[in-house]
Design an enzyme around this catalytic site. Structure first.
Site, mmCIF file in Angstrom:
data_model
loop_
_atom_site.group_PDB
_atom_site.id
_atom_site.type_symbol
_atom_site.label_atom_id
_atom_site.label_comp_id
_atom_site.label_asym_id
_atom_site.label_seq_id
_atom_site.Cartn_x
_atom_site.Cartn_y
_atom_site.Cartn_z
ATOM 1 N N HIS A 153 33.336 41.118 31.445
ATOM 2 C CA HIS A 153 34.387 41.165 31.326
ATOM 3 C C HIS A 153 35.594 42.626 30.259
ATOM 4 O O HIS A 153 35.382 41.744 29.463
ATOM 5 C CB HIS A 153 35.388 41.127 32.204
ATOM 6 C CG HIS A 153 35.377 41.136 33.913
ATOM 7 N ND1 HIS A 153 34.995 41.940 34.427
ATOM 8 C CD2 HIS A 153 34.949 39.594 34.326
ATOM 9 C CE1 HIS A 153 35.193 41.240 36.335
ATOM 10 N NE2 HIS A 153 35.334 40.008 35.625
ATOM 11 N N CYS A 207 33.118 47.411 31.040
ATOM 12 C CA CYS A 207 34.013 48.383 31.394
ATOM 13 C C CYS A 207 34.837 49.614 29.897
ATOM 14 O O CYS A 207 34.987 47.965 29.644
ATOM 15 C CB CYS A 207 34.833 48.148 32.773
ATOM 16 S SG CYS A 207 34.289 47.555 33.813
#
Length: 811
Positions: free
Chosen positions: A396, A445
């Site tokens: 993440h 991301c």
């Protein structure tokens, strides 16, 4: 003949390959020397596991190490020309003679027959052209029946006038002695239409007559590439251009023009010409693109050619690294966020490729904030002047105000920058080391974090012209992974692994990855690689290592990396009942170890027995449901498969230990032997405690806070941080590391000077479990298992659809 040498090793028939294999199945001038020679091209380099798989072929009555190596070279499209070059380099005269004779007798189809549609009564000509030794013979077949006509044994089969008996499928056999090759199947069909004149192209092979074909040419970066094709046809012809057998969707006219070409435009070009009734392909045009760094006489305007010959341009500088180190972090099992699947496979595969290019790699899974911070600090200690540093992160992440943040597994639900690591801050610390190349590959991301309103201001980044950022996705976009049955891959690594070993400038290699991703339907409009770079020199990940004159810092890096990869020695436990148990240790990642137990000896009166491991410390992560399993897959390792184990008839039990970076004391556990006597029904147990020290990365104590260090490895190196005994010199420190895993390419010997011996070229290793001590098999340590190979074409447009959204998890 020249075209034949460009063909792949896979075009050789089985008889020739077996003959070459027999010549290579020896120790003095054989397959191992060939494997070393072909490593001149990184894409052909074999890992330590692959070499071991070759050597273990001798355990089979029909096995051949040489044949296995040739098969691997064929899979990697090794050309016959390069194979000949390597055999000559080895001075293997018999193999050179065999290969030269074989290629001289090779038959190669240069013109394939084409399917045709024609009116009854017209003239149809099927043409086959081939090169090879003098006296080639031709045989035409319609279905399974040989065509017994005057032209049935010639390169051109004439069907005139076309009758119903002529319709069907045709193939041509070209032969010379016992050697033969077949063309592709083609079909002759009838057409009852006035739209195509049968007399427009008399004698034409396909009903389309080429008046102009594209020509092979050489160009330089920045030039304009112009290829042209023209044909006469009725109805008028249409055109489609292909580059390396892939369609160029925007090129639909008779001329192909590419302004400002790059090395990515090199390769083979063909044009498909077709109309309503016919289809034909032009000859292949090969385009070579020279880098601007390669000066040619014609590229020096304003200087007379004779002057250029008298004053040749300076030679191209060959760049090199003083060392190459990489830190790979994959975070999957988040405490408060979506679980990920792909980082395990992604880190594993990238580790293998980087080690083949002589990178020192530490691969870590599932780190909290403190562990990530400590790992980065230790990584920075390995950097020095001229060193290539690479940081890869999969997990993440987010991006705020131009800064990228990597999220640890313990980040709270509403995390901010204080809970994460800022990539740009790491970059500023890397620049203090005067590194030769800084590469960041961020597979995460890059969406905005609404919880974080703080604008982080890293120190000013210096203008060093050696920075490369490869982002798996664009700004404010998500990165995806493909969730499959067993092993999941991220989209980025699925494409990166096809290109990462190319001997090209880093930015050129990543540009090609971006182009590959752009051609994939499932990622178009959702994920696209973004490249940011100020790299001014043609530096590549494949550049050779030339250690600097400062041997102290180089030795310090070697010791630090070696300490992080120490595995326990293989243990042999003798139980009172007469059973002898072997304990083996293998590194799956730098912080994940596999322990296996194997029964070596047992008395005849014992009918069954197994050795299980238990009582592990609370610091490490053990899945009790998956411990002491009969296969590695059942033990939780989806990356590894059982293959070529030394004693397959002897069962083994596997236990996978995760989170070794959290181990605060020595690793202790209990070996519990369960056995049953032939005259007893009840099971008997014996237990033995085992202590194996601090294996792998646990010696670096990543759980402890690190002070901010800004000095170079040569001055800041501290043996205390490695938890090894105090030593008066680096030589003694090396001597204290007495059981380095053979995944670590630098062997240490006592009595040496402080400078480290150069690593052998055959020491490249894959990131797989390997035994540290197995003398009963052979002198050198052998791999425990083989890595499960993930196919290069595993991601394609037909396997996955975005309508199946459960298959994709954004980081």
């Amino acid at each position: 003949m020249e075209d034949a040498w460009k063909m792949s090793v896979g075009t050789l028939n089985e008889q020739v390959l077996n003959k070459l294999a027999k010549m290579l199945d020896n120790s003095s001038c054989g397959w191992r020397q060939l494997a070393k020679a072909v490593s001149e091209q990184p894409r052909l380099s074999c890992s330590e596991n692959e070499l071991t798989a070759c050597s273990l072929q001798v355990l089979s009555a029909t096995g051949s190490p040489g044949r296995t190596l040739l098969a691997r070279l064929a899979d990697r499209s090794c050309s016959l020309e390069f194979l000949l070059h390597c055999l000559r380099k080895m001075d293997h005269h018999d193999a050179v003679q065999c290969l030269t004779t074989t290629v001289a007798e090779l038959i190669q189809i240069t013109v394939q027959p084409q399917s045709q549609e024609a009116k009854m009564g017209s003239k149809v000509v099927l043409t086959c052209r081939a090169t090879g030794p003098p006296g080639l013979g031709y045989q035409w077949f319609r279905g399974s029946e040989e065509v017994l006509t005057e032209t049935g044994t010639t390169p051109e089969l004439v069907l005139c006038p076309l009758a119903p008996v002529h319709l069907g499928h045709y193939i041509c056999r070209v032969n010379h002695g016992d050697n033969c090759i077949f063309t592709q199947w083609v079909e002759v069909r009838s057409v009852y239409s006035a739209g195509c004149s049968s007399t427009l192209f008399p004698g034409s092979v396909s009903g389309l007559r080429f008046t102009l074909q594209p020509q092979s040419q050489a160009a330089s970066e920045g030039d304009t590439l112009f290829l042209e094709c023209d044909a006469e046809a009725n109805p008028p012809a249409q055109y489609e251009w292909y580059h390396n057998m892939l369609p160029m969707k925007e090129q639909k006219t008779r001329s192909l023009k590419i302004p400002c070409v790059t090395t990515a435009d090199r390769g083979q070009y063909k044009c498909k010409v077709f109309n309503l009734y016919h289809e034909a392909w032009t000859d292949t045009a090969t385009v070579t693109i020279d880098s601007k760094e390669v000066h040619r006489l014609t590229n020096r305007p304003g200087i007379h050619p004779l002057q250029q010959m008298a004053n040749p341009p300076p030679p191209v500088k060959n760049f090199h690294a003083t060392d190459k180190v990489a830190l790979l972090i994959g975070n999957m099992n988040y405490l408060y966020h979506t679980q990920l699947c792909a980082p395990m496979a992604d880190v594993h595969e990238l580790t293998n490729f980087l080690r083949q290019m002589d990178f020192k790699v530490v691969s870590l899974l599932d780190l909290n904030w403190q562990e990530m911070h400590s790992a980065v600090t230790e990584f920075l200690l390995l950097l020095d002047k001229g060193v290539y540093g690479l940081l890869y992160f999969a997990g993440h992440g987010y991006e705020n105000y131009g800064n990228s943040f990597m999220v640890p597994i313990d980040a709270p639900a509403s995390y901010t920058s204080e809970h994460c690591l800022c990539v740009q801050q790491i970059l500023t610390r890397m620049q203090e080391k005067e590194t030769g190349l800084n590469v960041f590959l961020l597979d995460m991301c890059r969406k905005r974090n609404p919880n974080d309103v703080i604008i982080v201001q890293p120190e000013l980044i210096k203008v060093t012209a050696n920075i490369v950022f490869g982002y798996a996705t664009c700004v404010d976009a998500e990165a995806y992974e493909v969730k499959k049955k067993d092993v999941s891959n991220g989209i980025f690594i699925s494409f990166l692994k096809r290109r990462v070993c190319e001997d090209e400038k880093v930015t050129v290699m990543l540009d090609r990855v971006a182009e590959d991703m752009g051609r994939c339907e499932i990622t178009r409009g959702r994920q696209a690689l973004e490249l940011r770079s100020n790299l001014s020199e043609r530096r590549s990940l494949t550049d050779k290592i030339q250690p600097s004159e400062c041997s102290t810092s180089h030795s310090a890096r070697n010791l630090q990396w070696a300490v992080a990869h120490v595995l326990p020695q293989t243990l042999y436990l003798q139980f009172d009942c007469g059973v002898k148990v072997q304990l083996g240790f293998a590194a799956e990642f730098s912080n994940i170890m596999v322990i296996y137990t194997r029964i070596l000896e047992k008395p005849k009166e014992i009918v069954s027995c197994c050795a299980q491991l238990t009582d592990f410390p609370e610091d490490v992560d053990i899945d009790l449901k998956k411990s002491n399993q009969e296969t590695l897959v059942e033990a939780g390792s989806l990356l590894l498969i059982k293959e070529n184990l030394p004693s397959p008839e002897v069962p083994s039990l596997y236990t996978r230990i995760r989170g070794l970076q959290r181990l605060r004391t020595e690793l202790t556990f209990t070996t519990c032997l369960h056995y049953t006597y032939s005259n007893m029904d009840e099971e008997v147990q014996e237990r033995k405690p085992v202590t194996v020290g601090k294996p792998l990365v646990s010696k670096l104590n990543l759980h402890e806070p690190r002070p901010l260090r800004t000095c170079s490895a040569s001055s800041s190196f501290s043996l205390d941080s490695f938890n090894v005994p105090e030593c008066s010199s680096l030589t003694e420190a090396f001597a204290s590391v007495d059981s380095v895993s053979n995944t670590w390419p630098y062997r240490v010997q006592t009595g040496r000077e402080s400078s480290t011996p150069n690593p052998p070229t055959s020491s490249r290793s894959a990131n797989i479990p390997e035994e540290t001590d197995c003398p009963e098999l052979c002198d050198a340590p052998q791999p425990l298992v083989a890595s499960k190979s993930l196919s290069l074409n595993q991601v394609n447009d037909t396997n996955y659809k975005f309508s199946d959204m459960y298959n994709f998890h954004s980081h």
